[in-house]
Design a protein around this motif. Structure first.
Motif, PDB file in Angstrom:
ATOM      1  N   CYS A 179       3.253   9.701  -1.883  1.00  0.00           N
ATOM      2  CA  CYS A 179       2.042   9.323  -2.628  1.00  0.00           C
ATOM      3  C   CYS A 179       2.232   8.059  -3.445  1.00  0.00           C
ATOM      4  N   VAL A 180       3.460   7.752  -3.843  1.00  0.00           N
ATOM      5  CA  VAL A 180       3.734   6.543  -4.628  1.00  0.00           C
ATOM      6  C   VAL A 180       4.831   5.696  -3.981  1.00  0.00           C
ATOM      7  N   GLY A 181       5.006   5.864  -2.675  1.00  0.00           N
ATOM      8  CA  GLY A 181       6.044   5.134  -1.961  1.00  0.00           C
ATOM      9  C   GLY A 181       5.470   3.976  -1.163  1.00  0.00           C
ATOM     10  N   ARG A 201      12.500  13.296   3.209  1.00  0.00           N
ATOM     11  CA  ARG A 201      13.887  12.826   3.288  1.00  0.00           C
ATOM     12  C   ARG A 201      13.875  11.609   4.190  1.00  0.00           C
ATOM     13  N   VAL A 202      14.366  10.490   3.701  1.00  0.00           N
ATOM     14  CA  VAL A 202      14.381   9.247   4.469  1.00  0.00           C
ATOM     15  C   VAL A 202      15.539   9.308   5.462  1.00  0.00           C
ATOM     16  N   LYS A 203      15.197   9.229   6.750  1.00  0.00           N
ATOM     17  CA  LYS A 203      16.207   9.251   7.807  1.00  0.00           C
ATOM     18  C   LYS A 203      16.716   7.840   8.098  1.00  0.00           C
ATOM     19  N   SER A 204      15.798   6.852   8.019  1.00  0.00           N
ATOM     20  CA  SER A 204      16.195   5.452   8.185  1.00  0.00           C
ATOM     21  C   SER A 204      15.160   4.571   7.509  1.00  0.00           C
ATOM     22  N   GLY A 205      15.597   3.409   7.056  1.00  0.00           N
ATOM     23  CA  GLY A 205      14.707   2.472   6.389  1.00  0.00           C
ATOM     24  C   GLY A 205      14.720   2.630   4.879  1.00  0.00           C
ATOM     25  N   GLN A 206      13.832   1.889   4.223  1.00  0.00           N
ATOM     26  CA  GLN A 206      13.784   1.854   2.765  1.00  0.00           C
ATOM     27  C   GLN A 206      12.361   2.087   2.265  1.00  0.00           C
ATOM     28  N   ILE A 207      12.229   2.897   1.217  1.00  0.00           N
ATOM     29  CA  ILE A 207      10.950   3.114   0.532  1.00  0.00           C
ATOM     30  C   ILE A 207      11.140   2.731  -0.925  1.00  0.00           C
ATOM     31  N   ARG A 208      10.266   1.857  -1.407  1.00  0.00           N
ATOM     32  CA  ARG A 208      10.269   1.460  -2.823  1.00  0.00           C
ATOM     33  C   ARG A 208       9.317   2.407  -3.542  1.00  0.00           C
ATOM     34  N   GLN A 209       9.801   3.052  -4.626  1.00  0.00           N
ATOM     35  CA  GLN A 209       8.999   4.042  -5.335  1.00  0.00           C
ATOM     36  C   GLN A 209       9.216   3.973  -6.849  1.00  0.00           C
ATOM     37  N   PRO A 210       8.769   2.888  -7.471  1.00  0.00           N
ATOM     38  CA  PRO A 210       9.012   2.727  -8.905  1.00  0.00           C
ATOM     39  C   PRO A 210       8.269   3.738  -9.779  1.00  0.00           C
ATOM     40  N   GLU A 211       7.219   4.362  -9.258  1.00  0.00           N
ATOM     41  CA  GLU A 211       6.422   5.293 -10.061  1.00  0.00           C
ATOM     42  C   GLU A 211       6.710   6.754  -9.744  1.00  0.00           C
ATOM     43  N   ALA A 212       7.774   7.057  -9.022  1.00  0.00           N
ATOM     44  CA  ALA A 212       8.085   8.426  -8.610  1.00  0.00           C
ATOM     45  C   ALA A 212       8.783   9.186  -9.735  1.00  0.00           C
ATOM     46  N   LEU A 213       7.984   9.753 -10.637  1.00  0.00           N
ATOM     47  CA  LEU A 213       8.538  10.502 -11.762  1.00  0.00           C
ATOM     48  C   LEU A 213       8.986  11.903 -11.357  1.00  0.00           C
ATOM     49  N   GLY A 214       8.413  12.440 -10.285  1.00  0.00           N
ATOM     50  CA  GLY A 214       8.691  13.812  -9.867  1.00  0.00           C
ATOM     51  C   GLY A 214       9.994  13.990  -9.130  1.00  0.00           C
ATOM     52  N   ILE A 215      10.735  12.920  -8.979  1.00  0.00           N
ATOM     53  CA  ILE A 215      12.001  13.017  -8.256  1.00  0.00           C
ATOM     54  C   ILE A 215      13.068  12.250  -9.042  1.00  0.00           C
ATOM     55  N   SER A 216      14.201  12.868  -9.220  1.00  0.00           N
ATOM     56  CA  SER A 216      15.250  12.269 -10.049  1.00  0.00           C
ATOM     57  C   SER A 216      15.928  11.101  -9.346  1.00  0.00           C
ATOM     58  N   ALA A 217      16.599  10.285 -10.133  1.00  0.00           N
ATOM     59  CA  ALA A 217      17.362   9.160  -9.578  1.00  0.00           C
ATOM     60  C   ALA A 217      18.438   9.673  -8.628  1.00  0.00           C
ATOM     61  N   GLU A 218      18.999  10.820  -8.964  1.00  0.00           N
ATOM     62  CA  GLU A 218      20.034  11.428  -8.118  1.00  0.00           C
ATOM     63  C   GLU A 218      19.473  11.774  -6.739  1.00  0.00           C
ATOM     64  N   GLN A 251       0.836  -1.201   0.000  1.00  0.00           N
ATOM     65  CA  GLN A 251       0.000   0.000   0.000  1.00  0.00           C
ATOM     66  C   GLN A 251       0.872   1.253   0.000  1.00  0.00           C
ATOM     67  N   TYR A 252       0.373   2.305  -0.655  1.00  0.00           N
ATOM     68  CA  TYR A 252       1.075   3.586  -0.644  1.00  0.00           C
ATOM     69  C   TYR A 252       1.036   4.176   0.770  1.00  0.00           C
ATOM     70  N   ILE A 253       2.105   4.801   1.170  1.00  0.00           N
ATOM     71  CA  ILE A 253       2.190   5.392   2.502  1.00  0.00           C
ATOM     72  C   ILE A 253       1.147   6.492   2.670  1.00  0.00           C
ATOM     73  N   LEU A 254       1.015   7.391   1.696  1.00  0.00           N
ATOM     74  CA  LEU A 254       0.058   8.495   1.804  1.00  0.00           C
ATOM     75  C   LEU A 254      -1.370   7.992   1.926  1.00  0.00           C
ATOM     76  N   HIS A 255      -1.759   7.024   1.101  1.00  0.00           N
ATOM     77  CA  HIS A 255      -3.131   6.508   1.128  1.00  0.00           C
ATOM     78  C   HIS A 255      -3.451   5.853   2.466  1.00  0.00           C
ATOM     79  N   THR A 256      -2.516   5.101   3.007  1.00  0.00           N
ATOM     80  CA  THR A 256      -2.741   4.445   4.286  1.00  0.00           C
ATOM     81  C   THR A 256      -2.858   5.479   5.401  1.00  0.00           C
ATOM     82  N   ALA A 257      -2.036   6.517   5.358  1.00  0.00           N
ATOM     83  CA  ALA A 257      -2.129   7.585   6.360  1.00  0.00           C
ATOM     84  C   ALA A 257      -3.500   8.257   6.292  1.00  0.00           C
ATOM     85  N   GLU A 258      -3.955   8.560   5.092  1.00  0.00           N
ATOM     86  CA  GLU A 258      -5.257   9.213   4.933  1.00  0.00           C
ATOM     87  C   GLU A 258      -6.393   8.325   5.432  1.00  0.00           C
TER      88      GLU A 258
END
Length: 185
Positions: free
Chosen positions: A139-141, A112-129, A84-91
């Protein structure tokens, strides 16, 4: 206090022919699938999905998500299923987090991720860098582990993303040039 929230992945948004014939009801093209999540306060207990015959589906792994909202000065802790997406579950738990497009195209829900891992294959609004530097979009994490994140200022992330394209820094408004341009029309 137990809250019962329908599962977005199991509750059809519109009536369609089921993918599996055993899930269909006597009416052609209509079916129902019972799925309920039990939650307590802001922290969810493990997901319990129930099949039409009353047997539970295999448990989906869940992860604790901690969001430090810098703008509001609050910390939210809740549990999110891995699928599940993090944003949708929070809402779904009445937790308000920043967002705009809901499709991974802007930077309103950037964290900004302080610890842990978020998978976001559909995150077009943020660069690989920026992803490598630890930025993610809620919203897509999907959480891949317990994760702790901190919300970011949208303009700050936008500048990190696109600032290099403005060679001398942010574009400043030039009222005189605007007046000249409008006078030509």
């Amino acid at each position: 206090m137990d809250l019962v929230v329908p599962c977005n992945s199991c509750t059809p948004l519109n009536r369609q022919t089921p993918l599996h014939p055993r899930l269909s009801s006597p009416k052609r093209g209509a079916f129902s699938l019972r799925c309920r999540r039990k939650t307590t306060s802001e922290l969810q207990s493990p997901v319990t999905a129930i099949s039409p015959n009353g047997n539970p589906f295999p448990s989906i792994p869940t992860h604790k998500v901690t969001v430090h909202d810098r703008k509001l000065g609050v910390v939210h802790e809740f549990v999110v299923p891995e699928d599940q997406y993090i944003l949708h579950t929070a809402e779904a738990q009445n937790i308000t987090l920043p967002f705009a497009c809901r499709h991974g195209c802007c930077t309103s829900c950037a964290v900004r991720v302080k610890s842990g891992q978020i998978r976001q294959p559909e995150a077009l609004g943020i660069s690989a860098e920026l992803k490598e530097k630890g930025y993610a979009l809620l919203c897509v994490g999907f959480p891949s582990s317990d994760v702790e994140v901190e919300t970011q200022d949208e303009d700050e992330v936008y500048w990190l993303q696109f600032g290099r394209y403005f060679a001398r820094g942010p574009i400043e408004r030039d009222d005189y040039a605007l007046e000249l341009a409008l006078g030509d029309e």
